[in-house]
Design a protein around this motif. Sequence first.
Motif, PDB file in Angstrom:
ATOM      1  N   THR A   4       0.845  -1.203   0.000  1.00 60.08           N
ATOM      2  CA  THR A   4       0.000   0.000   0.000  1.00 60.08           C
ATOM      3  C   THR A   4       0.875   1.245   0.000  1.00 60.08           C
ATOM      4  OG1 THR A   4      -0.105   0.243   2.414  1.00 60.08           O
ATOM      5  CG2 THR A   4      -1.791  -1.175   1.374  1.00 60.08           C
ATOM      6  N   LEU A   5       0.267   2.343  -0.374  1.00 61.98           N
ATOM      7  CA  LEU A   5       0.957   3.631  -0.305  1.00 61.98           C
ATOM      8  C   LEU A   5       1.323   3.960   1.141  1.00 61.98           C
ATOM      9  CD1 LEU A   5       1.800   6.171  -1.964  1.00 61.98           C
ATOM     10  CD2 LEU A   5      -0.445   7.115  -1.401  1.00 61.98           C
ATOM     11  N   HIS A  30      12.065   9.195  -4.757  1.00 57.64           N
ATOM     12  CA  HIS A  30      11.418   9.359  -6.057  1.00 57.64           C
ATOM     13  C   HIS A  30      10.506   8.181  -6.402  1.00 57.64           C
ATOM     14  CE1 HIS A  30      15.052   7.181  -7.442  1.00 57.64           C
ATOM     15  NE2 HIS A  30      14.286   6.767  -8.437  1.00 57.64           N
ATOM     16  N   TYR A  31      10.782   6.976  -5.880  1.00 53.95           N
ATOM     17  CA  TYR A  31       9.867   5.854  -6.101  1.00 53.95           C
ATOM     18  C   TYR A  31       8.543   6.100  -5.379  1.00 53.95           C
ATOM     19  CZ  TYR A  31      13.878   3.184  -7.856  1.00 53.95           C
ATOM     20  OH  TYR A  31      14.966   2.752  -8.560  1.00 53.95           O
ATOM     21  N   PHE A  32       8.641   6.633  -4.168  1.00 54.33           N
ATOM     22  CA  PHE A  32       7.427   6.943  -3.414  1.00 54.33           C
ATOM     23  C   PHE A  32       6.617   8.038  -4.119  1.00 54.33           C
ATOM     24  CE2 PHE A  32       5.353   9.809  -0.408  1.00 54.33           C
ATOM     25  CZ  PHE A  32       4.373   8.952   0.079  1.00 54.33           C
ATOM     26  N   VAL A  33       7.288   9.081  -4.568  1.00 56.99           N
ATOM     27  CA  VAL A  33       6.593  10.184  -5.244  1.00 56.99           C
ATOM     28  C   VAL A  33       5.902   9.667  -6.507  1.00 56.99           C
ATOM     29  CG1 VAL A  33       6.915  12.382  -6.442  1.00 56.99           C
ATOM     30  CG2 VAL A  33       8.072  11.963  -4.272  1.00 56.99           C
ATOM     31  N   GLU A  34       6.543   8.775  -7.216  1.00 54.99           N
ATOM     32  CA  GLU A  34       5.907   8.196  -8.404  1.00 54.99           C
ATOM     33  C   GLU A  34       4.644   7.430  -8.006  1.00 54.99           C
ATOM     34  OE1 GLU A  34       7.487   4.646 -10.869  1.00 54.99           O
ATOM     35  OE2 GLU A  34       8.269   6.469 -11.817  1.00 54.99           O
ATOM     36  N   GLU A  35       4.725   6.625  -6.968  1.00 57.39           N
ATOM     37  CA  GLU A  35       3.549   5.875  -6.508  1.00 57.39           C
ATOM     38  C   GLU A  35       2.450   6.829  -6.046  1.00 57.39           C
ATOM     39  OE1 GLU A  35       2.285   2.290  -3.439  1.00 57.39           O
ATOM     40  OE2 GLU A  35       4.381   2.921  -3.509  1.00 57.39           O
ATOM     41  N   LEU A  36       2.816   7.847  -5.299  1.00 57.75           N
ATOM     42  CA  LEU A  36       1.846   8.845  -4.833  1.00 57.75           C
ATOM     43  C   LEU A  36       1.167   9.534  -6.011  1.00 57.75           C
ATOM     44  CD1 LEU A  36       0.569  10.640  -2.595  1.00 57.75           C
ATOM     45  CD2 LEU A  36       2.637  12.058  -2.723  1.00 57.75           C
ATOM     46  N   THR A  37       1.929   9.885  -7.016  1.00 55.13           N
ATOM     47  CA  THR A  37       1.407  10.602  -8.178  1.00 55.13           C
ATOM     48  C   THR A  37       0.276   9.839  -8.863  1.00 55.13           C
ATOM     49  OG1 THR A  37       3.539  11.667  -8.543  1.00 55.13           O
ATOM     50  CG2 THR A  37       2.046  11.588 -10.420  1.00 55.13           C
ATOM     51  N   PHE A  38       0.367   8.527  -8.906  1.00 54.14           N
ATOM     52  CA  PHE A  38      -0.617   7.728  -9.634  1.00 54.14           C
ATOM     53  C   PHE A  38      -1.595   6.993  -8.715  1.00 54.14           C
ATOM     54  CE2 PHE A  38       2.887   8.379 -12.551  1.00 54.14           C
ATOM     55  CZ  PHE A  38       2.196   8.930 -13.615  1.00 54.14           C
ATOM     56  N   ALA A  39      -1.559   7.306  -7.419  1.00 52.43           N
ATOM     57  CA  ALA A  39      -2.489   6.683  -6.474  1.00 52.43           C
ATOM     58  C   ALA A  39      -3.869   7.316  -6.593  1.00 52.43           C
ATOM     59  CB  ALA A  39      -1.961   6.837  -5.051  1.00 52.43           C
ATOM     60  N   ASP A  40      -4.892   6.537  -6.253  1.00 55.78           N
ATOM     61  CA  ASP A  40      -6.234   7.120  -6.263  1.00 55.78           C
ATOM     62  C   ASP A  40      -6.486   7.859  -4.952  1.00 55.78           C
ATOM     63  OD1 ASP A  40      -7.327   5.325  -4.275  1.00 55.78           O
ATOM     64  OD2 ASP A  40      -7.845   3.896  -5.830  1.00 55.78           O
ATOM     65  N   TYR A  69      -2.515  16.256  -0.726  1.00 56.45           N
ATOM     66  CA  TYR A  69      -3.817  16.934  -0.753  1.00 56.45           C
ATOM     67  C   TYR A  69      -4.099  17.528  -2.128  1.00 56.45           C
ATOM     68  CZ  TYR A  69      -5.001  16.343   4.135  1.00 56.45           C
ATOM     69  OH  TYR A  69      -5.349  15.797   5.343  1.00 56.45           O
ATOM     70  N   ARG A  70      -3.101  18.049  -2.775  1.00 60.86           N
ATOM     71  CA  ARG A  70      -3.295  18.600  -4.121  1.00 60.86           C
ATOM     72  C   ARG A  70      -3.772  17.515  -5.075  1.00 60.86           C
ATOM     73  NH1 ARG A  70      -5.003  22.446  -7.199  1.00 60.86           N
ATOM     74  NH2 ARG A  70      -3.713  22.892  -8.998  1.00 60.86           N
ATOM     75  N   LEU A  71      -3.155  16.351  -5.004  1.00 61.39           N
ATOM     76  CA  LEU A  71      -3.544  15.248  -5.871  1.00 61.39           C
ATOM     77  C   LEU A  71      -4.962  14.761  -5.563  1.00 61.39           C
ATOM     78  CD1 LEU A  71      -0.161  13.321  -5.895  1.00 61.39           C
ATOM     79  CD2 LEU A  71      -1.188  14.548  -7.818  1.00 61.39           C
TER      80      LEU A  71
END
Length: 114
Positions: A4-5, A30-40, A69-71
Amino acid sequence: MHSTLTEHARCLYGDEYRPTPECDQEHREHYFVEELTFADADEILAMLRGLSPHGVDGQLPVWVRNLAYRLVLLQRPDQPALMREAAENLWLHGPDWDDVAADLERRADALEAG
């Protein structure tokens, strides 16, 4: 890969309420940020609320909270309660973001009056 995220964030940043689990994954931000970017939105909110249940607590960096929060708001742009939650987070970590927080509150008010 983390399941999970929230688990990924916990491994990377720690958890104020639970021990950081043992993990043999490579922990690069950067792996975490990538996962966060595409998470629902639900997954992102679960992470925010799980690791910072009282808003002012937790070990997530402020920039991660702001991005998260922005995402969420990009995915759910018409939810006043989420706008207010994001605004509260910004008020807590301001004053750089006070204008954005105030705008979110105005938008939430307008949607509710709608």
